[in-house]
Structure formats: structure tokens, C-alpha cells
Enzyme design. Structure first.
Site: not given
Length: 205
Positions: A42, A96
Site C-alpha cells: 500500500d 495496517h
């Protein structure tokens, strides 16, 4: 777009040299990171930025949803290089909240090759189905699955022959699990650290 990127790079490089003359010359002569970071691809979770580290201080491997596959030669090669060549003794598996890979793993939709890659997360979701079902909010449920994926990742790194061999040779390496919050920018310790002695009764603590 490419020209803009190159301009930004030139500005950053010039500013860095003004702030710290000789910085790049010194960086080019050595690589001595303290951490090996296994994280998600990401774009919002760059390892050195969220950890407040400079280039050269963290050795990084990233993939979709920070999944640890025992057959991933890319990850294993990076892990072996980190342990044997860079002499890194602190390994971090970092996921995350709001992870798109975790979201995809919980959707009944086709995602192409990603569906094969994300299979370990789907297995986790099945294994913890009862616990996850206790969480009413879907986003919170996925965030909990992201945490479980990190904990599983720590375990799988610890089980690699690379770590087992190092621990057998009395090398003090620890593997930590962290989770990053996109909404507040904070890293959280999931308290799943493993070190010498885990999964190997012959190695002392």
C-alpha cells in the site's frame, strides 16, 4: 507526470545535500540497517516514513497485504540476506488497518491472481470465524483480521529454516508484529514478538 517526479527528486536531493553535505556519498559506501521490515505494498504505508527512519536504516520487503508465503522466494531471499549479510537482528512484520488486500480476501468477488495470493488470509478468516463474528462492524472485523494476519506472519517467519538455523546457532534475532493506523499515523505493537527458543526446544532463551 514523469518529469514532475524527476523534478521532485532533484529538489529533494539538492535540499538533502544542503542540509547534510556529503550525505549521499556516505550512504553509497555502506548499508547498515537495523531493521528488516516486511510490510504491505500500500502506497500509504512506506516503511521508513511511518517509522521515522532515514534511507539506509531499514531494509524492506513489501507485498499485497504483507502475506508470508513459505514458498515466496523473493521474501525468503530478502530475509536470508537481511540475517546473513546485513546482520539484522530485528525483524518487523507490519500490517495496517483499512488494508485493501484484507478487504479483497473477505469479498465474494473475483480479483484475478490476487485471489491466489490472498488465500492464507481467507484461511485465517475461516479459522477465526466464530471470534470475528462477535464483531458487528464490518470494518472493525476486517481490521481484526489484519491483526491476525500480522500475528500469523510473525509465526511463519519464525518457522522458516533461515530463522531456525540462526537460533540454533545462538543468533539473537527477534520477530515483531506491528499494525499501522491510516487514520492516525500510529504504529501499534501487537505483542506477538518471538525470539530464540520459539518452536525449537533445543535453543535456550
Amino acid at each position: 507526470m514523469l518529469n514532475d517526479l524527476l523534478d521532485r527528486n532533484a529538489t529533494w536531493s539538492d535540499q538533502r545535500n544542503r542540509d547534510e553535505p556529503g550525505y549521499f556519498a556516505r550512504l553509497a559506501t555502506r548499508q547498515t540497517p537495523e531493521f528488516f521490515w516486511i510490510g504491505c505494498s500500500d502506497s500509504r504505508v512506506p516503511a521508513n516514513v511511518v517509522a521515522g527512519l532515514d534511507p539506509g536504516e531499514v531494509f524492506v520487503h513489501r507485498n499485497v497485504a504483507n502475506v508470508i508465503h513459505s514458498s515466496d522466494m523473493n521474501m525468503l531471499s530478502a530475509l536470508e540476506f537481511a540475517v546473513d549479510a546485513l546482520i539484522i537482528r530485528e525483524i518487523i512484520v507490519c500490517g495496517h488497518y483499512g488494508c485493501g488486500g484484507v478487504k479483497a480476501a473477505t469479498e465474494d468477488l473475483p480479483h484475478g491472481l490476487a485471489d491466489h495470493w490472498l488465500e492464507p488470509i481467507r484461511r485465517l478468516a475461516r479459522a477465526y470465524a466464530i471470534d470475528l463474528a462477535q464483531i458487528d462492524d464490518q470494518e472493525a472485523r476486517r481490521d481484526r483480521l489484519a491483526e491476525l494476519n500480522v500475528v500469523e506472519g510473525v509465526r511463519r517467519v519464525a518457522e522458516t529454516p533461515i530463522l531456525q538455523r540462526a537460533w540454533k546457532n545462538r543468533v539473537s534475532i527477534r520477530v515483531h508484529g506491528l499494525i499501522y493506523g491510516l487514520k492516525d499515523g500510529k504504529l501499534r505493537d501487537l505483542d506477538c514478538t518471538v525470539g530464540p527458543g520459539h518452536f525449537n526446544a533445543e535453543v535456550g532463551q
